[in-house]
Design a protein around this motif. Sequence first.
Motif, short mmCIF file in Angstrom:
data_model
loop_
_atom_site.label_atom_id
_atom_site.label_comp_id
_atom_site.label_asym_id
_atom_site.label_seq_id
_atom_site.Cartn_x
_atom_site.Cartn_y
_atom_site.Cartn_z
N VAL A 277 6.48 -7.01 -13.68
CA VAL A 277 5.09 -6.66 -13.93
C VAL A 277 4.53 -5.93 -12.71
N VAL A 278 3.88 -4.80 -12.96
CA VAL A 278 3.31 -3.98 -11.89
C VAL A 278 1.82 -3.80 -12.17
N VAL A 279 1.00 -4.11 -11.16
CA VAL A 279 -0.44 -3.89 -11.27
C VAL A 279 -0.81 -2.79 -10.28
N VAL A 280 -1.40 -1.73 -10.79
CA VAL A 280 -1.83 -0.61 -9.95
C VAL A 280 -3.34 -0.69 -9.82
N GLU A 281 -3.81 -0.69 -8.58
CA GLU A 281 -5.25 -0.66 -8.33
C GLU A 281 -5.63 0.77 -7.95
N PRO A 282 -6.26 1.50 -8.86
CA PRO A 282 -6.63 2.89 -8.57
C PRO A 282 -7.55 2.97 -7.35
N LEU A 283 -7.67 4.15 -6.79
CA LEU A 283 -8.55 4.33 -5.64
C LEU A 283 -9.96 3.86 -5.99
N GLY A 284 -10.51 3.05 -5.09
CA GLY A 284 -11.84 2.49 -5.30
C GLY A 284 -11.82 1.07 -5.84
N TYR A 285 -10.64 0.55 -6.15
CA TYR A 285 -10.51 -0.80 -6.69
C TYR A 285 -9.69 -1.67 -5.75
N GLY A 286 -9.99 -2.97 -5.71
CA GLY A 286 -9.18 -3.93 -4.96
C GLY A 286 -8.94 -3.50 -3.52
N TRP A 287 -7.66 -3.55 -3.12
CA TRP A 287 -7.28 -3.19 -1.75
C TRP A 287 -7.08 -1.69 -1.58
N SER A 288 -7.18 -0.92 -2.63
CA SER A 288 -7.02 0.53 -2.52
C SER A 288 -8.22 1.14 -1.80
N ASP A 289 -7.96 2.26 -1.13
CA ASP A 289 -9.03 2.96 -0.43
C ASP A 289 -10.01 3.58 -1.42
N VAL A 290 -11.17 3.93 -0.91
CA VAL A 290 -12.16 4.67 -1.70
C VAL A 290 -11.85 6.15 -1.54
N MET A 291 -12.03 6.92 -2.58
CA MET A 291 -11.71 8.34 -2.56
C MET A 291 -12.96 9.16 -2.83
N SER A 292 -13.15 10.20 -2.05
CA SER A 292 -14.31 11.06 -2.26
C SER A 292 -13.98 12.19 -3.24
N LYS A 293 -12.70 12.38 -3.52
CA LYS A 293 -12.27 13.40 -4.48
C LYS A 293 -12.85 13.08 -5.85
N ARG A 294 -13.17 14.09 -6.60
CA ARG A 294 -13.77 13.91 -7.93
C ARG A 294 -12.90 13.00 -8.80
N ARG A 295 -13.51 12.04 -9.45
CA ARG A 295 -12.81 11.06 -10.28
C ARG A 295 -12.66 11.57 -11.71
N LEU B 64 0.85 -1.18 0.00
CA LEU B 64 0.00 0.00 0.00
C LEU B 64 0.89 1.23 0.00
N VAL B 65 0.60 2.15 -0.92
CA VAL B 65 1.36 3.38 -1.06
C VAL B 65 0.42 4.55 -0.78
N GLU B 66 0.83 5.47 0.08
CA GLU B 66 -0.04 6.59 0.43
C GLU B 66 0.02 7.69 -0.62
N VAL B 67 -1.16 8.09 -1.08
CA VAL B 67 -1.31 9.18 -2.04
C VAL B 67 -2.50 10.02 -1.58
N ASP B 68 -2.29 11.30 -1.35
CA ASP B 68 -3.36 12.20 -0.88
C ASP B 68 -4.06 11.68 0.37
N GLY B 69 -3.31 11.06 1.26
CA GLY B 69 -3.88 10.57 2.51
C GLY B 69 -4.65 9.26 2.37
N ARG B 70 -4.63 8.66 1.21
CA ARG B 70 -5.31 7.39 0.96
C ARG B 70 -4.30 6.37 0.47
N ASP B 71 -4.60 5.09 0.68
CA ASP B 71 -3.70 4.01 0.25
C ASP B 71 -4.09 3.47 -1.12
N ILE B 72 -3.09 3.37 -1.99
CA ILE B 72 -3.25 2.74 -3.30
C ILE B 72 -2.45 1.45 -3.28
N HIS B 73 -3.07 0.36 -3.74
CA HIS B 73 -2.43 -0.95 -3.76
C HIS B 73 -1.62 -1.12 -5.05
#
Length: 117
Positions: free
Chosen positions: A81-99, A33-42
């Motif tokens: 190989v790197v798989v990025v799960e954007p906010l709202g997907y998989g183990w990444s946090d949900v983000m209230s910021k406009r998508r 998990l990597v922190e971006v804007d106070g949220r975790d991205i997997h």
Amino acid sequence: MIVAMLGICIIWVVTNQIMTAVEKKKYLLVGQLVEVDGRDIHVYTKGKGQNTIVLMSGLRTAAPALDFKPLVNELSKNNNVVVVEPLGYGWSDVMSKRRTVENIVSEIREALQKAVC
């Protein structure tokens, strides 16, 4: 009729939130998990090689790291190989910021820069 449709929508949203929480506890985290804007991205990384392949999810790929596992296993034989799960997907946090495209791209770039790939 409207009340029934609204009730069904509310039940669907609540059920989805409950199932997401249950599944996050059921399946072990496979990446970091990597922190971006106070949220975790997997970010999930596998393999070694001169080439790095970044896999991104499309619409309705709920858990890219799991959904892409057969492809990742095959590609990682000779590549990183790197798989990025954007906010709202998989183990990444949900983000209230406009998508918006700009926000999503910025978050993914920052996650890739911070991840140990």
